[in-house]
Write a protein that holds these residues in place. Structure first.
Motif, PDB file in Angstrom:
ATOM      1  N   LYS A 136      16.507  -8.795 -12.220  1.00 29.54           N
ATOM      2  CA  LYS A 136      15.147  -8.364 -12.539  1.00 29.54           C
ATOM      3  C   LYS A 136      14.161  -9.221 -11.745  1.00 29.54           C
ATOM      4  N   GLU A 164       7.013  -8.379 -14.905  1.00 30.98           N
ATOM      5  CA  GLU A 164       8.184  -7.844 -14.228  1.00 30.98           C
ATOM      6  C   GLU A 164       7.721  -6.818 -13.214  1.00 30.98           C
ATOM      7  N   ILE A 180       8.826  -3.629 -10.961  1.00 36.64           N
ATOM      8  CA  ILE A 180       9.840  -2.578 -10.963  1.00 36.64           C
ATOM      9  C   ILE A 180       9.665  -1.726  -9.710  1.00 36.64           C
ATOM     10  N   TYR A 226      15.293   5.489  -8.423  1.00 39.41           N
ATOM     11  CA  TYR A 226      14.598   4.452  -7.666  1.00 39.41           C
ATOM     12  C   TYR A 226      14.579   4.825  -6.192  1.00 39.41           C
ATOM     13  N   ALA A 241      10.387  -4.538  -4.941  1.00 40.43           N
ATOM     14  CA  ALA A 241       9.632  -4.199  -6.152  1.00 40.43           C
ATOM     15  C   ALA A 241       8.146  -4.502  -6.043  1.00 40.43           C
TER      16      ALA A 241
END
Length: 357
Positions: free
Chosen positions: A183, A199, A201, A262, A267
């Motif tokens: 992550k 975070e 993504i 994805y 990210a």
């Protein structure tokens, strides 16, 4: 002893042609107008250069003045900031101090620059041979880049050379690294406090059972525009095509309802990624680590990017420091919605108070 590439240090931060630099920076910069808005709350004023709106002067109520340019404020020392901008040198010092950096990281040069500095064995072909020794896939990225520009995960020779040429359009120096998975988080440190953690993504779409991947991507772009987020998704980005191909998907495929796909490996919010705030949920040990790393690198304001196998809410286990950023722009985060914009305003207000001291 300095890294073997010490001889190229004076050239690492050479800018691209001015008109290209200005265009790229102005696309997402909100710092100037945000400081103009919030400075009066502490009795300060901001004078913003009117034509480009990328540099400004802050005058505090006591008369002290401070300056900013793009996302760089008068908080960090020049030397420490310059080291942070150079990923290879930052990695050298972080590794020397015991921080877990991305393994197998090494620099290579554009063919022209390799010849100019007398390092012919560090050109694009040498980079590919090194990638093969590491074992494909590998990550390639500009050594002094930001916002995920030209960062690619490559699986074969053709993809490597194409990605490397994209890197060398941005920078004379390229990093080749082993990929690490987990992550992706950014922690923003101001002096002795983590003022934001989220975070990151990667760009993705969620199926509705009737629209193609291409159509869903177009709708996502429309949502960005409607929310005043200036991220531009490029459907012709070869990284997206490669990511789809590796999943045996095409733009015409219609995903099932609720299926998440994805479309990029990196990210960064600037490339269409999403964010999830975890400031209050971050384990204290990760906060202490980010604060210590910021201090050890001689910085006061720093974005610390971590890849964590597990979750940031848990005690640190396996993780890597991806990189650090001495001018952690929060533009794309602020543009994700009114809630995020309010958070960024509060963060910059705290930065102003620290600048005033």
């Amino acid at each position: 002893m300095m890294p073997e590439d010490a001889h190229y240090l004076p050239y690492m931060n050479d800018k691209q042609p001015k008109e290209k630099t200005v265009k790229k920076k102005m696309e997402s910069l909100i710092l100037g107008r945000m400081l103009e808005k919030i400075a009066p709350k502490i009795g300060a004023t901001v004078v913003l250069e009117p034509r480009w709106k990328v540099v400004g002067q802050i005058t505090f109520k006591g008369g002290r003045r401070s300056y900013f340019r793009y996302n760089t404020l008068d908080l960090n020392p020049v030397g420490a900031s310059d080291i942070a901008k150079d990923k290879d040198y930052a990695n050298f010092f972080m590794k020397a101090m015991g921080y877990p950096i991305v393994p197998g990281s090494r620099t290579f040069f554009s063919d022209e620059w390799a010849r100019a500095i007398g390092a012919p064995r560090r050109d694009i072909n040498a980079a590919y041979r090194y990638a093969r020794r590491l074992g494909l896939p590998v990550i390639v990225k500009p050594n002094s880049g930001s916002q995920g520009v030209a960062v690619a995960l490559v699986y074969n020779k053709r993809g490597f050379y194409r990605a490397a040429r994209d890197v060398f359009k941005q920078d004379r120096v390229m990093l080749v690294q082993r990929p690490v998975f987990g992550k992706d988080y950014r922690l923003v440190v101001l002096d002795n406090k983590v003022i934001s953690a989220y975070e990151r993504i990667p760009l993705s779409i969620t199926g509705d059972g009737k629209s193609s991947i291409g159509k869903l991507l177009e709708e996502k772009q429309k949502q960005f525009v409607a929310s005043s987020r200036d991220t531009r998704i490029k459907q012709d980005d070869p990284r997206i095509a490669n990511k789809l191909a590796r999943q045996r998907l095409t733009f015409r495929l219609i995903p099932a309802k609720g299926e998440r796909i994805y479309l990029l490996d990196n990210a960064n919010l600037s490339t269409g990624g999403d964010s999830k705030d975890v400031t209050e949920k971050t384990h204290p040990a990760f906060k202490r680590l980010a604060i210590k790393l910021t201090r050890d690198m001689g910085l006061r304001l720093c974005g610390v990017d971590l890849m964590i196998k597990g979750d940031i809410r848990e005690k640190p286990g396996v993780f890597w420091v991806l990189e650090i950023n001495a001018a952690p722009g929060l533009d794309h985060y602020a543009q994700m919605g009114r809630t995020q914009e309010k958070i960024v305003e509060a963060l910059y207000l705290e930065v102003l108070r620290h600048l005033e001291r």
